[in-house]
Design an enzyme around this catalytic site. Structure first.
Site, PDB file in Angstrom:
ATOM      1  CD  GLU A  10       6.467   0.457  -4.442  1.00 50.55           C
ATOM      2  OE1 GLU A  10       6.721   0.367  -5.653  1.00 50.55           O
ATOM      3  OE2 GLU A  10       6.859   1.396  -3.738  1.00 50.55           O
ATOM      4  CB  CYS A  58       7.692  -5.196 -10.295  1.00 52.83           C
ATOM      5  SG  CYS A  58       8.956  -5.247  -9.040  1.00 52.83           S
ATOM      6  CE  LYS A  69      -4.032 -12.264   0.223  1.00 52.75           C
ATOM      7  NZ  LYS A  69      -3.615 -13.180  -0.879  1.00 52.75           N
ATOM      8  CD  GLU A  84       3.382  -5.750 -14.912  1.00 56.63           C
ATOM      9  OE1 GLU A  84       2.235  -5.826 -14.434  1.00 56.63           O
ATOM     10  OE2 GLU A  84       4.394  -5.507 -14.225  1.00 56.63           O
TER      11      GLU A  84
HETATM   12  P1  NAD Z   1      -2.077  -9.381  -7.942  1.00 54.98           P
HETATM   13  O1  NAD Z   1      -2.499  -7.947  -7.989  1.00 54.98           O
HETATM   14  O2  NAD Z   1      -2.886 -10.354  -8.669  1.00 54.98           O
HETATM   15  O3  NAD Z   1      -2.018  -9.893  -6.423  1.00 54.98           O
HETATM   16  C1  NAD Z   1      -1.266  -9.219  -5.446  1.00 54.98           C
HETATM   17  C2  NAD Z   1      -1.852  -9.528  -4.081  1.00 54.98           C
HETATM   18  O4  NAD Z   1      -3.164  -8.969  -4.002  1.00 54.98           O
HETATM   19  C3  NAD Z   1      -2.011 -11.021  -3.792  1.00 54.98           C
HETATM   20  O5  NAD Z   1      -1.714 -11.272  -2.439  1.00 54.98           O
HETATM   21  C4  NAD Z   1      -3.477 -11.252  -4.064  1.00 54.98           C
HETATM   22  O6  NAD Z   1      -3.999 -12.366  -3.375  1.00 54.98           O
HETATM   23  C5  NAD Z   1      -4.080  -9.957  -3.546  1.00 54.98           C
HETATM   24  N1  NAD Z   1      -5.411  -9.635  -4.060  1.00 54.98           N
HETATM   25  C6  NAD Z   1      -6.040 -10.107  -5.155  1.00 54.98           C
HETATM   26  N2  NAD Z   1      -7.278  -9.572  -5.252  1.00 54.98           N
HETATM   27  C7  NAD Z   1      -7.416  -8.731  -4.211  1.00 54.98           C
HETATM   28  C8  NAD Z   1      -8.455  -7.851  -3.777  1.00 54.98           C
HETATM   29  N3  NAD Z   1      -9.605  -7.742  -4.440  1.00 54.98           N
HETATM   30  N4  NAD Z   1      -8.257  -7.111  -2.677  1.00 54.98           N
HETATM   31  C9  NAD Z   1      -7.090  -7.188  -1.998  1.00 54.98           C
HETATM   32  N5  NAD Z   1      -6.078  -8.009  -2.356  1.00 54.98           N
HETATM   33  C10 NAD Z   1      -6.236  -8.757  -3.451  1.00 54.98           C
HETATM   34  O7  NAD Z   1      -0.542  -9.409  -8.404  1.00 54.98           O
HETATM   35  P2  NAD Z   1       0.424 -10.691  -8.550  1.00 54.98           P
HETATM   36  O8  NAD Z   1      -0.016 -11.444  -9.755  1.00 54.98           O
HETATM   37  O9  NAD Z   1       0.548 -11.411  -7.262  1.00 54.98           O
HETATM   38  O10 NAD Z   1       1.820  -9.976  -8.821  1.00 54.98           O
HETATM   39  C11 NAD Z   1       2.183  -9.505 -10.056  1.00 54.98           C
HETATM   40  C12 NAD Z   1       2.006  -8.005 -10.154  1.00 54.98           C
HETATM   41  O11 NAD Z   1       2.678  -7.365  -9.079  1.00 54.98           O
HETATM   42  C13 NAD Z   1       2.626  -7.420 -11.398  1.00 54.98           C
HETATM   43  O12 NAD Z   1       1.771  -6.429 -11.926  1.00 54.98           O
HETATM   44  C14 NAD Z   1       3.914  -6.791 -10.900  1.00 54.98           C
HETATM   45  O13 NAD Z   1       4.410  -5.743 -11.690  1.00 54.98           O
HETATM   46  C15 NAD Z   1       3.494  -6.318  -9.561  1.00 54.98           C
HETATM   47  N6  NAD Z   1       4.648  -6.139  -8.696  1.00 54.98           N
HETATM   48  C16 NAD Z   1       5.052  -4.856  -8.417  1.00 54.98           C
HETATM   49  C17 NAD Z   1       6.176  -4.649  -7.629  1.00 54.98           C
HETATM   50  C18 NAD Z   1       6.628  -3.252  -7.297  1.00 54.98           C
HETATM   51  O14 NAD Z   1       7.379  -3.106  -6.360  1.00 54.98           O
HETATM   52  N7  NAD Z   1       6.207  -2.223  -8.029  1.00 54.98           N
HETATM   53  C19 NAD Z   1       6.896  -5.739  -7.123  1.00 54.98           C
HETATM   54  C20 NAD Z   1       6.458  -7.026  -7.441  1.00 54.98           C
HETATM   55  C21 NAD Z   1       5.329  -7.214  -8.218  1.00 54.98           C
END
Ligand code: NAD
Length: 506
Positions: free
Chosen positions: A255, A289, A180, A390
């Site tokens: 992550e 990230c 997804k 963040e």
């Molecule tokens: P997000 O948490 O908004 O979304 C991540 C994923 O989760 C998306 O596919 C989204 O559609 C899905 N999602 C949203 N609501 C959900 C729910 N209720 N249940 C299940 N899935 C759901 O994050 P984002 O805005 O896409 O990415 C940015 C964040 O990701 C930042 O906090 C960044 O630090 C983090 N990030 C971490 C790493 C790492 O390796 N630690 C790498 C990249 C990004």
């Protein structure tokens, strides 16, 4: 204004077929550098679509797990070759769907290539262990077993790299997957699946369901056919994912967010440190990230560093990532831009000194996108919100520090623990920092970004839940150990009980 060219309509990939979502509705994928540019329409999938994908993956698992791992690996090897061939096309697609400059999207696709080759190599490794038994005529060993259907939920900032970090180890170990992708970046995952399909990965082994996290996420998490979940995204959503997995006692890999720091000591090579802080702070418009959103600078060199750092930030060319002259692209969305602007206001209210940027870029080449100036706050107190939370945008907080011990305290004084870096030419300081910085990744004389695919990747504290992806650490998440004993003595032998019969000691 809507584009006049009919947008391409993309589909889900379920059970080896490209299919429409059951609900029939679609989500726009627009270029954040030019919102007139519609990169495609993607399915707004429903819980039913997710269930169909999980069923297809469960069916495919029955045979895929029995395919010899070196044969599975050959398909990955072929996929890697296809990714190499289509790297430029996929990089352009990615810049169009999420904005980062071409040099970086090429890096993102390259990371997927590296991961695919690396995991293809694991087809002939995945080593287990054999060990002597404590009993005679008995063999003891352990082997890796796949888990079943893995649910993969990925973010938008590394649209192909992160999905590949999860998909390739899962596949080579004999799992099947349902991905997804982030609603903002389904095209890059679509491209990756097209390649896996072309490479000959059998029907149902990889499945793609595009759509909103709030719909597809819970549908995937509540489905008991999903045997393991790997999630990369925000800490807030990650905690929800963990809570959904807990009652099922289902393996769950998280992550999450970061608040990474570069420490610049008084003996650092300042030119190198400024280069690193520009790349770490403003690469991917600060939306990594591992982005260096904090810089801790030794007081002795603070002014000189700040002058050079701000001068460089002000000279960065911000623009459409497809323009080779652009050094920094837009942020992903209006919502993200609003978040960035709100943090600029928060920093100003907190009393930090705005040393560079601070404004949305509008008009001219920026008129149709979500652009923001590279922004630096100086004289930041480590407790301020801009130094703790963040932001995920091109905003860097520069914090004066007294020396190494203070620098390490500041570095560790946040709830996250992904990546940290120190610039110093003092070997004692470097090794002390390597030991004391409480992050999953530490760099010396390099910025907080630059992970390579054959080493573990992940963070401490609220950045994750202790698992790592990438490298052979990924094998540990996507498999479980099966321990096997073979007794060829033809009699009952009792471990711990029949072990002391070596005859009299005298
Ligand atoms: P997000 O948490 O908004 O979304 C991540 C994923 O989760 C998306 O596919 C989204 O559609 C899905 N999602 C949203 N609501 C959900 C729910 N209720 N249940 C299940 N899935 C759901 O994050 P984002 O805005 O896409 O990415 C940015 C964040 O990701 C930042 O906090 C960044 O630090 C983090 N990030 C971490 C790493 C790492 O390796 N630690 C790498 C990249 C990004």
């Amino acid at each position: 204004m809507a584009t006049t060219v009919a947008p391409k309509l993309y589909k889900n990939y379920i059970g080896g077929e490209w299919v429409d979502a059951r609900g029939g509705s679609a989500i726009e994928n627009r270029n954040p550098a030019n919102t007139d540019d519609l990169a495609g329409m993607f399915p707004a999938s429903t819980a039913e679509d997710v269930a169909a994908a999980v069923d297809a993956a469960a069916e495919a698992y029955k045979t895929w797990r029995l395919v010899p791992a070196p044969k599975r690996a050959e398909l990955l090897f072929r996929a890697a070759e296809l990714l190499v061939r289509r790297k430029e096309e996929f990089s352009r697609d990615m810049t169009r769907e999420m904005g980062k400059v071409l040099a970086e999207t090429r890096g993102d696709v390259q990371e997927a290539i590296d991961m695919t080759y690396y995991m293809a190599g694991e087809g002939r490794r995945q080593f287990g262990k054999t060990t002597p038994s404590e009993l005679p005529n008995k063999a003891a060993m352990c082997v890796r077993q796949p888990l079943g259907v893995c649910g993969l939920i990925t973010p938008w900032n590394f649209p192909m790299a992160i999905p590949s970090w999860k998909t390739m180890p899962a596949l080579v170990l004999g799992n099947t997957v349902v991905i997804k992708p982030a609603q903002e970046t389904p095209l890059s995952v679509y491209n990756m699946l097209e390649v896996l399909n072309e490479a000959g990965v059998p029907r149902g082994v990889v499945n793609l369901v595009s759509g909103a996290g709030s719909t597809c996420g819970p549908a995937m998490l509540k489905n008991s056919g999903v045997k393991a979940v790997s999630f990369t995204g925000s800490t807030e959503v990650g905690i929800l994912v963990g809570e959904e997995c807990a009652p099922l006692l289902r393996p769950c890999h998280l992550e999450l967010g970061g608040k990474n720091i570069i420490l610049v000591m008084d003996d650092a090579n300042l030119d190198l440190a400024v280069d690193g802080c520009i790349w770490g702070g403003f690469g991917t418009s600060g939306q990594r990230c591992t982005a260096a959103s904090r810089v801790g600078v030794h007081k002795k060199i603070y002014r000189e560093f700040l002058d050079r750092f701000t001068a460089r930030a002000k000279s960065l060319k911000v623009g459409d990532g497809l323009d080779p002259a652009s050094e920094m692209g837009p942020v992903i969305s209006k919502k993200q831009l609003d978040t960035v602007m709100s943090y600029v206001q928060i920093g100003t209210n907190e009393g930090a000194k705005l040393a560079a940027g601070g404004h949305r870029l509008q008009g001219g080449p920026w008129a149709k996108g979500w652009f923001h100036e590279p922004t630096i706050f100086a004289d930041v107190d480590p407790g301020m919100r801009i130094a703790q939370e963040e932001i995920f945008g091109p905003v860097v907080s520069v914090i004066p520090v007294d020396g190494l011990a203070h620098a390490v305290d500041v570095a560790n004084g946040v709830k996250y623990g992904l990546s940290s870096a120190i610039y110093t030419r003092n070997v004692n300081a470097a090794f002390s920092a390597m030991r004391d910085l409480h992050t999953g990744i530490v760099y010396v004389n390099a910025p907080t970004i630059g992970a390579e695919t054959h080493l573990p990747f992940g963070g401490t504290k609220q950045t994750g839940n202790g698992h790592r992806e990438s490298g052979d650490a990924a094998l540990d998440f996507y498999s479980e150990w099966k321990t096997i004993y073979v007794d060829y003595s033809d009699r009952l032998q009792r471990a711990q009980i029949d072990t002391g019969n070596l005859g009299p000691a005298e």
